[in-house]
Design an enzyme around this catalytic site. Structure first.
Site, PDB file in Angstrom:
ATOM      1  N   ALA A  15       0.765  -1.228  -0.142  1.00 23.29           N
ATOM      2  CA  ALA A  15      -0.189   0.069   0.109  1.00 23.29           C
ATOM      3  C   ALA A  15       0.859   1.298  -0.017  1.00 23.29           C
ATOM      4  CB  ALA A  15      -1.143  -0.035   1.320  1.00 23.29           C
ATOM      5  N   LYS A  74       5.291   5.667 -15.209  1.00 20.67           N
ATOM      6  CA  LYS A  74       4.183   6.474 -15.999  1.00 20.67           C
ATOM      7  C   LYS A  74       4.726   6.594 -17.400  1.00 20.67           C
ATOM      8  CE  LYS A  74       2.698   8.299 -11.603  1.00 20.67           C
ATOM      9  NZ  LYS A  74       4.042   8.429 -10.830  1.00 20.67           N
ATOM     10  N   HIS A 107       0.214   8.766 -17.425  1.00 20.68           N
ATOM     11  CA  HIS A 107       0.458  10.100 -16.587  1.00 20.68           C
ATOM     12  C   HIS A 107      -0.744  10.673 -16.395  1.00 20.68           C
ATOM     13  CE1 HIS A 107       3.988  11.854 -14.401  1.00 20.68           C
ATOM     14  NE2 HIS A 107       2.738  12.691 -14.057  1.00 20.68           N
TER      15      HIS A 107
END
Ligand code: A2P
Length: 295
Positions: A15, A74, A107
């Site tokens: 997480a 990304k 992104h």
């Protein structure tokens, strides 16, 4: 223990990850290494941050086995389009020094050329089918962008990484994600964007919020730790950025205390519904045109 989140394709992700947005390349490698030594097993970077190479160096220098680390990066807008995005994967893996990426995301939506955004996402689907990435997703998408993406593609994004901190909690977007099995991942999770220098003098820093300070005092923790707990207890992933070893450690020392339902509600009530970062519906042609160098 850093809780593990299960994505909609069964892949698991720690997480809490280390964020490296605005980490100077010269500091990034050491920050990544420090984080991995501290116990982090998730690093979030981006082609547009200009520090993928240093993230790869930090991973290599840490001595932690590659298979234990969840690496997320990304694709930048200037690489949108099917073939361009396949090539952007090669650039990213070349810089990171990795063969496979755990989570590869777009992104942001390029609202001035959404069809190219969709083509990029199709390239992510191909990379996923080939096993070159383990999960795919998006960033800065609104429900409208997600709905348009669903209509044109097969794979529901595993993650949408969005601005999310107590002053901009996006409850409607979170509900939309829950309905569609998309994990919400918070960028600026401790509100960095509300206090980055030079991002507007009028901004009120969530780090100085009185309610968060009161909850932090109650638990003998810092405001950042309280905000990270708020994300964890509400099931989100969060990627706090720091290059400072003490703050890197502090942001990971959040697994041994718990906020009450009342405290979570008090933090929820701080939402102002106003973003601090760029509006994803407003194209930024100059920024979008930034060229991502070859590996
Ligand atoms: P630094 O790298 O010097 O630690 P966000 O991830 O929400 O955007 O926040 C990042 C910003 O918050 C950076 O300016 C970072 O600076 C700072 N920061 C990171 N961790 C903490 C912390 N535990 N307490 C205070 N500031 C922090």
């Amino acid at each position: 223990m850093n809780p593990t989140l299960t994505l909609n394709n069964g892949v698991t992700m720690p997480a809490i990850g280390l964020g490296v947005f605005q980490s100077e390349p010269a500091e990034t490698s050491q920050a990544v290494r420090t984080a991995l030594e501290t116990g982090y097993r998730h690093i979030d970077t981006a082609a547009a941050y200009g520090n993928e190479r240093q993230v790869g160096e930090g991973i290599a220098a840490s001595g932690v086995d590659r298979s234990e680390i969840f690496v997320e990066t990304k694709i930048w807008v200037s690489d949108y389009g099917f073939d361009q995005t396949l090539h952007a994967f090669d650039k990213a893996t070349g810089k990171l020094g990795l063969e496979q990426i755990d989570l590869l995301i777009l992104h942001q939506p390029a609202t001035d050329r959404f069809p190219a955004t969709v083509e990029s996402y199709r390239a992510l689907e191909k990379l996923l089918a080939q096993g070159r990435v383990r999960a795919i997703g998006v960033s800065n998408f609104t429900p409208r962008h997600l709905t348009d993406l669903f209509a044109a593609t097969e794979v529901v994004p595993a993650v949408n990484q969005v601005e999310l901190h107590p002053y901009f909690a996006q409850p409607e977007l979170q509900a939309f994600h829950a309905e569609h099995g998309i994990l919400t991942q918070a960028w600026s999770p401790i509100g960095g964007i509300t206090f980055y220098p030079g991002w507007g003098e009028e901004r009120v820093s969530v780090m100085d919020d009185e309610t968060i300070a009161a909850v932090a005092k109650e638990h003998d923790r810092s405001p950042a730790q309280v905000m990270l707990r708020w994300h964890l207890q509400q099931g989100r992933s969060a990627i706090p950025k720091s290059t400072n070893p003490e703050r890197i450690a502090q942001n990971f020392a959040v697994f041994d205390f718990e906020l009450s339902a009342g405290e979570l509600a008090r933090i929820d009530a701080l939402d102002r519904g106003v973003r601090s970062g760029p509006d994803p519906d407003v194209p930024r042609p100059e920024r979008f045109a930034m060229v991502i160098p070859e590996a």
